[in-house]
Design a protein around this motif. Structure first.
Motif, PDB file in Angstrom:
ATOM      1  N   MET A   1       0.841  -1.171   0.000  1.00 58.38           N
ATOM      2  CA  MET A   1       0.000   0.000   0.000  1.00 58.38           C
ATOM      3  C   MET A   1       0.891   1.240   0.000  1.00 58.38           C
ATOM      4  O   MET A   1       1.897   1.301   0.681  1.00 58.38           O
ATOM      5  N   ARG A   2       0.491   2.245  -0.791  1.00 57.67           N
ATOM      6  CA  ARG A   2       1.227   3.503  -0.847  1.00 57.67           C
ATOM      7  C   ARG A   2       0.479   4.562  -0.069  1.00 57.67           C
ATOM      8  O   ARG A   2      -0.734   4.511   0.071  1.00 57.67           O
ATOM      9  N   THR A   3       1.203   5.543   0.414  1.00 55.12           N
ATOM     10  CA  THR A   3       0.617   6.639   1.179  1.00 55.12           C
ATOM     11  C   THR A   3       0.630   7.903   0.336  1.00 55.12           C
ATOM     12  O   THR A   3       1.639   8.226  -0.287  1.00 55.12           O
ATOM     13  N   LEU A   4      -0.484   8.617   0.342  1.00 54.61           N
ATOM     14  CA  LEU A   4      -0.577   9.917  -0.303  1.00 54.61           C
ATOM     15  C   LEU A   4      -0.373  10.981   0.765  1.00 54.61           C
ATOM     16  O   LEU A   4      -1.101  11.021   1.753  1.00 54.61           O
ATOM     17  N   TYR A   5       0.612  11.838   0.572  1.00 54.30           N
ATOM     18  CA  TYR A   5       0.885  12.936   1.494  1.00 54.30           C
ATOM     19  C   TYR A   5       0.260  14.210   0.935  1.00 54.30           C
ATOM     20  O   TYR A   5       0.517  14.580  -0.207  1.00 54.30           O
ATOM     21  N   THR A   7      -0.574  18.338   1.922  1.00 52.71           N
ATOM     22  CA  THR A   7      -0.276  19.430   2.833  1.00 52.71           C
ATOM     23  C   THR A   7      -1.115  20.657   2.478  1.00 52.71           C
ATOM     24  O   THR A   7      -1.551  20.806   1.341  1.00 52.71           O
ATOM     25  N   MET A  36       7.218   9.227  -4.459  1.00 53.12           N
ATOM     26  CA  MET A  36       6.323   9.601  -3.373  1.00 53.12           C
ATOM     27  C   MET A  36       5.094  10.303  -3.931  1.00 53.12           C
ATOM     28  O   MET A  36       5.194  11.128  -4.846  1.00 53.12           O
TER      29      MET A  36
END
Length: 85
Positions: A1-5, A7, A36
């Motif tokens: 699983m990938r994380t979306l950052y 801001t 990323m």
């Protein structure tokens, strides 16, 4: 699983001169270049956000006008919950 950052810009990513610092630009762009998932969400307009986020090399859509619009990585404006094509 990938994380979306994601801001915010004002008071978070931007410095006191309403710019992304050179060090933050370097780090974020390097990490995005490595894969990323990174973007920003802001109450700003498309134009205003583009000016203050200048230099960010994002591959993801951005969220503007408090989520009323999204701008795709190609610059296309997408309104509300419509899906970018």
């Amino acid at each position: 699983m990938r994380t979306l950052y994601v801001t915010d810009l004002d008071g978070t990513l931007l410095n006191t001169k309403d710019k992304v610092s050179p060090e933050s630009l370097r780090i974020i762009n390097e990490l995005v270049g490595r894969g990323m998932l990174f973007t920003y969400a802001t109450a700003r307009s498309l134009e205003s956000a583009s000016v203050v986020a200048e230099g960010l090399k994002l591959a993801m859509p951005v969220i503007v006008y408090n989520g009323a619009f999204r701008r795709t990585e190609t610059g296309q404006a997408v309104y509300g919950a419509q899906t970018a094509v």
